[in-house]
Design a protein around this motif. Structure first.
Motif, PDB file in Angstrom:
ATOM      1  N   PHE A 175      64.946  33.562  20.408  1.00  0.00           N
ATOM      2  CA  PHE A 175      66.145  33.307  21.204  1.00  0.00           C
ATOM      3  C   PHE A 175      67.206  34.386  20.956  1.00  0.00           C
ATOM      4  N   ASP A 176      67.535  34.625  19.699  1.00  0.00           N
ATOM      5  CA  ASP A 176      68.549  35.639  19.376  1.00  0.00           C
ATOM      6  C   ASP A 176      68.111  37.026  19.839  1.00  0.00           C
ATOM      7  N   PHE A 177      66.829  37.307  19.721  1.00  0.00           N
ATOM      8  CA  PHE A 177      66.266  38.600  20.120  1.00  0.00           C
ATOM      9  C   PHE A 177      66.461  38.844  21.614  1.00  0.00           C
ATOM     10  N   VAL A 178      66.071  37.880  22.422  1.00  0.00           N
ATOM     11  CA  VAL A 178      66.174  38.012  23.877  1.00  0.00           C
ATOM     12  C   VAL A 178      67.633  37.996  24.323  1.00  0.00           C
ATOM     13  N   VAL A 179      68.438  37.108  23.754  1.00  0.00           N
ATOM     14  CA  VAL A 179      69.853  37.021  24.128  1.00  0.00           C
ATOM     15  C   VAL A 179      70.574  38.333  23.824  1.00  0.00           C
ATOM     16  N   THR A 180      70.256  38.949  22.706  1.00  0.00           N
ATOM     17  CA  THR A 180      70.865  40.242  22.368  1.00  0.00           C
ATOM     18  C   THR A 180      70.559  41.277  23.444  1.00  0.00           C
ATOM     19  N   GLY A 181      69.293  41.322  23.880  1.00  0.00           N
ATOM     20  CA  GLY A 181      68.920  42.272  24.924  1.00  0.00           C
ATOM     21  C   GLY A 181      69.665  42.028  26.224  1.00  0.00           C
ATOM     22  N   LEU A 182      69.782  40.774  26.622  1.00  0.00           N
ATOM     23  CA  LEU A 182      70.462  40.453  27.882  1.00  0.00           C
ATOM     24  C   LEU A 182      71.964  40.706  27.795  1.00  0.00           C
ATOM     25  N   LEU A 183      72.564  40.393  26.652  1.00  0.00           N
ATOM     26  CA  LEU A 183      73.999  40.657  26.479  1.00  0.00           C
ATOM     27  C   LEU A 183      74.289  42.154  26.547  1.00  0.00           C
ATOM     28  N   GLY A 184      73.399  42.959  25.986  1.00  0.00           N
ATOM     29  CA  GLY A 184      73.572  44.408  26.056  1.00  0.00           C
ATOM     30  C   GLY A 184      73.562  44.903  27.488  1.00  0.00           C
ATOM     31  N   ILE A 185      72.651  44.358  28.292  1.00  0.00           N
ATOM     32  CA  ILE A 185      72.564  44.736  29.708  1.00  0.00           C
ATOM     33  C   ILE A 185      73.856  44.375  30.444  1.00  0.00           C
ATOM     34  N   PHE A 186      74.336  43.148  30.244  1.00  0.00           N
ATOM     35  CA  PHE A 186      75.555  42.701  30.932  1.00  0.00           C
ATOM     36  C   PHE A 186      76.787  43.484  30.464  1.00  0.00           C
ATOM     37  N   ALA A 187      76.820  43.853  29.189  1.00  0.00           N
ATOM     38  CA  ALA A 187      77.957  44.627  28.671  1.00  0.00           C
ATOM     39  C   ALA A 187      78.053  45.975  29.378  1.00  0.00           C
ATOM     40  N   ILE A 188      76.917  46.651  29.550  1.00  0.00           N
ATOM     41  CA  ILE A 188      76.915  47.950  30.219  1.00  0.00           C
ATOM     42  C   ILE A 188      77.257  47.796  31.701  1.00  0.00           C
ATOM     43  N   LEU A 189      76.811  46.707  32.311  1.00  0.00           N
ATOM     44  CA  LEU A 189      77.174  46.457  33.711  1.00  0.00           C
ATOM     45  C   LEU A 189      78.686  46.331  33.863  1.00  0.00           C
ATOM     46  N   VAL A 190      79.319  45.559  32.989  1.00  0.00           N
ATOM     47  CA  VAL A 190      80.774  45.370  33.053  1.00  0.00           C
ATOM     48  C   VAL A 190      81.491  46.698  32.845  1.00  0.00           C
ATOM     49  N   ILE A 191      81.043  47.491  31.886  1.00  0.00           N
ATOM     50  CA  ILE A 191      81.660  48.799  31.631  1.00  0.00           C
ATOM     51  C   ILE A 191      81.496  49.698  32.854  1.00  0.00           C
ATOM     52  N   SER A 192      80.332  49.643  33.501  1.00  0.00           N
ATOM     53  CA  SER A 192      80.094  50.454  34.703  1.00  0.00           C
ATOM     54  C   SER A 192      81.073  50.081  35.815  1.00  0.00           C
ATOM     55  N   ILE A 193      81.303  48.791  35.992  1.00  0.00           N
ATOM     56  CA  ILE A 193      82.233  48.322  37.028  1.00  0.00           C
ATOM     57  C   ILE A 193      83.660  48.787  36.725  1.00  0.00           C
TER      58      ILE A 193
END
Length: 307
Positions: A63-81
């Motif tokens: 759970f922590d492994f997958v959530v970390t990966g998804l949070l990283g993706i969303f963080a970069i998306l927000v920074i891109s916006i």
């Protein structure tokens, strides 16, 4: 560091070999188009089913492994916006920036994880991409819907593309066999093992054949921003999120490799289908693929130093 370079260099030599085939048109352009289909629909799914179904996934902080990966993706998306609010790029260009910043090349990812962490690493990587691929597809389709006026994306079409994705289907099959402890005959296991052996080499050769150096000559500021987000910032963001979850070194290594991967070649297809900036997308794919050798070497060396 020597161990990392020993793992990295053969991966990029295969890509370079594929590019040399392009220069002499060997065996032919049609061959590599068909090779891509063979790898995507048959060989790579066979690899994922084989590795996931036979892996030992006990005691994994999944759970922590997958959530970390998804949070990283969303963080970069927000920074891109946020960056785009300041830059005010066209919708077509921004869609390419996002794809370059959050998508990843599956073949390079699995090839590198296999070289560094072996079979167990591939199984963990497959677990991660089972969740990452659908989320990334949803994000990219949504960006096209919001930022590109003439987009042909639909919610139903997006769901169909996810359900039909052979990599996702393969991960679900392999994971299901493992989780429910289904018996696989030795003949079936050996068949999958032999069939999957050529998946990564052929996939990496195809990446090299698809590189377009001429596209980089038309570099724009968006290319630099997208590449910096993907090759530098995303691995750092992923590392710090992983630290918050106190992930062990092997899980952290997989996540950082995942974050540091160049964008997927399929990004160009999506840009062409949905009205993105195809010239910019081609530039980003080529630039990130070439420079990821240096950025991945540095980032993994730094991670090894910290460990």
């Amino acid at each position: 560091m020597e161990h990392i370079l020993t793992a990295l260099i053969p991966i990029f030599l295969l890509i370079l070999t594929g590019f040399s085939f392009k220069k002499i048109d060997f065996p032919s352009t049609d061959f590599w188009k068909n090779a891509d289909k063979l790898t995507y629909f048959i060989l790579m799914p066979a690899l994922l089913i084989f590795k996931l179904s036979t892996a030992n996934l006990n005691n994994l902080e999944a759970f922590d492994f997958v959530v970390t990966g998804l949070l990283g993706i969303f963080a970069i998306l927000v920074i891109s916006i946020i960056i785009n609010i300041k830059m005010k790029s066209s919708g077509a260009a921004f869609s390419s920036v996002v794809q370059g910043a959050i998508r990843f090349n599956t073949y390079v990812f699995l090839g590198l994880v296999s070289a560094i962490l072996g079979d167990e690493g591939i199984a963990l990587a497959a677990l991660l991409i089972t969740f990452a691929i659908p989320i990334i597809n949803i994000i990219c389709i949504t960006v096209f819907a919001f930022y590109v006026n003439d987009t042909k994306a639909t919610f139903i079409g997006m769901i169909k593309s996810i359900i039909k994705n052979p990599l996702i289907v393969a991960c679900l099959i392999g994971g299901g066999i493992n989780y429910f402890d289904f018996y696989m005959p030795i003949v079936a296991v050996k068949f999958l093992e032999i069939l999957s052996a050529t998946a990564l080499p052929l996939g990496l050769l195809s990446i090299g054949f698809a590189l377009d150096l001429n596209s980089v000559k038309e570099a724009k500021l968006e290319l630099i921003i997208s590449s910096a987000l993907k090759l530098i910032l995303m691995p750092l963001v992923m590392f710090f999120i992983g630290k918050l979850f106190s992930l062990d070194s092997s899980l952290m290594t997989i996540l950082v490799i995942f974050a540091a991967m160049p964008t997927a070649s399929s990004s160009f297809i999506l840009a062409r289908q949905l009205g993105g900036d195809t010239n910019l997308m081609a530039s980003i794919i080529t630039f990130e693929t070439l420079f990821s050798l240096f950025t991945v070497s540095f980032i993994l060396g730094f991670l090894q130093y910290l460990n």
